[in-house]
Design an enzyme around this catalytic site. Structure first.
Site, short mmCIF file in Angstrom:
data_model
loop_
_atom_site.label_atom_id
_atom_site.label_comp_id
_atom_site.label_asym_id
_atom_site.label_seq_id
_atom_site.Cartn_x
_atom_site.Cartn_y
_atom_site.Cartn_z
CB CYS A 253 -0.89 0.00 1.24
SG CYS A 253 -2.02 -1.39 1.29
CB ALA A 255 -0.23 6.02 -2.94
N GLY A 257 4.04 7.28 -1.12
CA GLY A 257 5.36 6.78 -1.48
C GLY A 257 6.49 7.07 -0.52
CE LYS A 259 5.15 3.86 6.53
NZ LYS A 259 4.15 4.87 6.08
CG ASP A 274 -2.06 2.92 -3.27
OD1 ASP A 274 -1.50 3.04 -2.16
OD2 ASP A 274 -3.24 3.27 -3.45
CG ASP A 300 -7.61 -5.55 -4.00
OD1 ASP A 300 -6.97 -5.53 -2.91
OD2 ASP A 300 -8.83 -5.74 -4.05
CG ASP A 316 1.78 2.24 5.68
OD1 ASP A 316 1.16 2.20 6.76
OD2 ASP A 316 2.20 3.29 5.16
CB CYS A 369 -0.72 6.01 10.59
SG CYS A 369 -2.00 6.22 9.37
C1 LIG Z 1 -1.49 4.42 4.90
S1 LIG Z 1 -1.62 4.73 3.22
C2 LIG Z 1 -0.03 4.27 2.64
C3 LIG Z 1 1.08 5.27 2.91
C4 LIG Z 1 2.38 4.91 2.21
N1 LIG Z 1 2.85 3.60 2.57
C5 LIG Z 1 3.49 5.89 2.48
O1 LIG Z 1 4.36 5.64 3.30
O2 LIG Z 1 3.52 6.96 1.85
C6 LIG Z 1 -2.63 3.41 2.67
C7 LIG Z 1 -2.77 3.25 1.16
O3 LIG Z 1 -3.48 2.03 0.91
C8 LIG Z 1 -4.13 2.17 -0.32
N2 LIG Z 1 -5.13 1.08 -0.43
C9 LIG Z 1 -6.35 0.99 0.12
N3 LIG Z 1 -6.93 -0.19 -0.19
C10 LIG Z 1 -6.04 -0.86 -0.94
C11 LIG Z 1 -6.04 -2.14 -1.57
N4 LIG Z 1 -7.10 -2.96 -1.49
N5 LIG Z 1 -4.96 -2.51 -2.28
C12 LIG Z 1 -3.89 -1.67 -2.40
N6 LIG Z 1 -3.82 -0.47 -1.81
C13 LIG Z 1 -4.89 -0.06 -1.11
C14 LIG Z 1 -4.68 3.58 -0.27
O4 LIG Z 1 -4.92 4.06 -1.59
C15 LIG Z 1 -3.55 4.34 0.45
O5 LIG Z 1 -2.72 4.95 -0.49
#
Ligand SMILES: C[S@@+](CC[C@H](N)C(=O)[O-])C[C@H]1O[C@@H](n2cnc3c(N)ncnc32)[C@H](O)[C@@H]1O
Length: 441
Positions: A253, A255, A257, A259, A274, A300, A316, A369
């Site tokens: 996950c 975005a 970005g 991490k 993402d 997904d 994450d 978080c």
């Molecule tokens: C907590 S944020 C991630 C922050 C990121 N790791 C960073 O450090 O910048 C959670 C992310 O999970 C994504 N997300 C939600 N459901 C998802 C899924 N089923 N598969 C992949 N990504 C998903 C969201 O779009 C969001 O960008």
């Protein structure tokens, strides 16, 4: 001749409009603000005025309970339906009187003018004027009488945190949310090289902390891609994977970005996943600015099948984000306890899938978080109780700059907004994160 006060009117009106959309329509403040700066009215605003709009709105959200208490002392009856943004005009007026040191005559005059320009609120000009005058006259008494932590913390959150962390810590968390957070930065190279140029403090964990920032893109090193903005706690989970240089890492996950950038700059071969195409655009933009590489995939995380099993996975997961209220004071206003019903099962599905993708000996770091144990500690407890083929590899304090208070007795990472707030290391708090490290057997 334009009166000085009139210059601030568009900023007040913009703040009123944004506040209305957050409080009454449940929209995310950051999304609204960013969208407005790109496509809306704020596009024509000078940077200074945009900053003022942000400050007015964010402080109102942060201090909402105190402002409502102050207003309700003098508002004889609630505004009726159909009174436009009268209530928000009053809140934006009151925040200036109580927290932003605006000269009272200016704050009151601007509120009355804002009301005059709102067809539905116009009829309440007199009430707005009278209430704000009383608030201004009694400002010191009001503030002295208020319990800021209790008033500004949503009862459902205070109850949860009291249950989870005890009354003292719950209050300290609420206290931490009253303060505007510092700007934290993760550097691509050694952070020591940037301390002076950024006039920053180097935290034990390796992040740089800036007291006041101004515009981020104007800071030295931004254009060269030498660093990115990332809360000091948010910078910890990716490091817990250990040495990933030359190894494949799946960032499930990814975005926007932060991490991914850490992993790529540590030399890992990163696949950044993402589900949001719009947010993946941010990942690409960030990587380009930083001169880093990763394979970016729109997929997904609960179904994705990589061609070869990744040796490392960072999950994450999407969560309630209650650990980031310092940075996003709209969260308590737009989320409610119902968020867990959907998120907790999704997190578990992602976790199960991540475990299934790992080869034997592969390492998984799961993080959120959130301050809520359902989104952290309890996932790991039930995963292990269910006999999933993983064991916990406990995290040592030495991996987080020697800060033992960040590690639970089980060996997980648990940061709180009130960490680094007190005593000698009073450096201004951390976002609330949970992270656990698991190894496949
Ligand atoms: C907590 S944020 C991630 C922050 C990121 N790791 C960073 O450090 O910048 C959670 C992310 O999970 C994504 N997300 C939600 N459901 C998802 C899924 N089923 N598969 C992949 N990504 C998903 C969201 O779009 C969001 O960008």
């Amino acid at each position: 001749v334009v009166h000085k006060e009139q210059l601030g009117l568009p900023a007040r009106r913009a703040a009123v409009r944004l506040l209305y959309q957050v409080l009454r329509e449940g929209k995310s403040f950051d999304d609204l603000f960013d969208h407005d700066c790109e496509h809306g009215l704020l596009r024509s605003f000078a940077l200074r005025d945009r900053a003022l709009v942000r400050k007015l709105t964010a402080t109102t959200l942060r201090r909402h309970g105190q402002l409502v208490d102050a207003i309700d002392r003098y508002l004889k009856k609630p505004f009726p339906k159909g009174s436009g943004a009268a209530r928000e005009i009053l809140l934006i007026g009151a925040v200036q009187l109580l927290f932003l040191d605006t000269p009272p005559h200016a704050a009151i005059d601007l509120a009355v003018r804002s009301a005059d320009l709102d067809r539905k609120a116009r009829g309440f000009k007199g009430v707005i004027n009278a209430v704000l005058r009383r608030v201004s006259e009694n400002a010191d008494t009001i503030l002295a009488q208020q319990d800021a932590v209790n008033l500004n913390t949503a009862p459902w959150l205070m109850q949860r945190w009291t249950r989870t962390y005890g009354a003292d810590t719950a209050r300290q968390i609420g206290e931490a949310h009253l303060h505007e957070p510092s700007l934290d930065i993760t550097t691509k190279g050694p952070p020591e090289e940037w301390i002076e140029q950024l006039q920053a403090t180097l935290l034990a964990t390796g992040s740089l902390r800036l007291a006041s920032a101004g515009r981020i893109a104007d800071l030295p090193g931004f254009d060269d891609g030498a660093w990115w903005v990332q809360d000091a706690a948010a910078a910890l989970p990716a490091r817990l994977l250990g040495d990933t240089a030359g190894r494949s890492v799946l960032d499930m996950c990814a975005a926007p970005g932060g991490k991914t950038a850490q992993l790529a700059s540590a030399g890992a071969i990163v696949t950044a996943l993402d589900i949001s195409a719009a947010r993946l655009k941010l990942v690409r933009e960030n990587l380009t600015r930083l001169g880093l590489e990763a394979t970016v995939v729109d997929a997904d995380a609960s179904r994705f099948q990589p061609a070869t099993p990744p040796q490392f996975i960072l999950l994450d997961a999407p969560c309630s984000a209650t650990g980031t209220i310092r940075r996003h004071p709209d969260i308590p206003h737009i989320k409610e306890e119902g968020v867990f019903a959907e998120l907790v099962p999704l997190q578990r599905r992602m976790l199960d899938h991540a475990v299934s993708l790992l080869p034997t000996g592969g390492v998984l770091v799961f993080c959120t978080c959130s301050l809520e144990p359902e989104e952290g500690e309890q996932h790991i407890a039930s995963l292990l109780a269910d006999g999933a083929p993983v064991s916990r590899r406990p995290i040592d304090a030495s991996e987080v700059g020697g800060l033992g208070e960040l590690i639970t007795s089980a060996g997980d990472l648990r940061t709180l907004p009130c960490h680094l707030m007190h005593g000698e290391a009073a450096l201004g708090g951390l976002d609330g994160f949970f992270a656990a490290r698991l190894v496949k057997h």
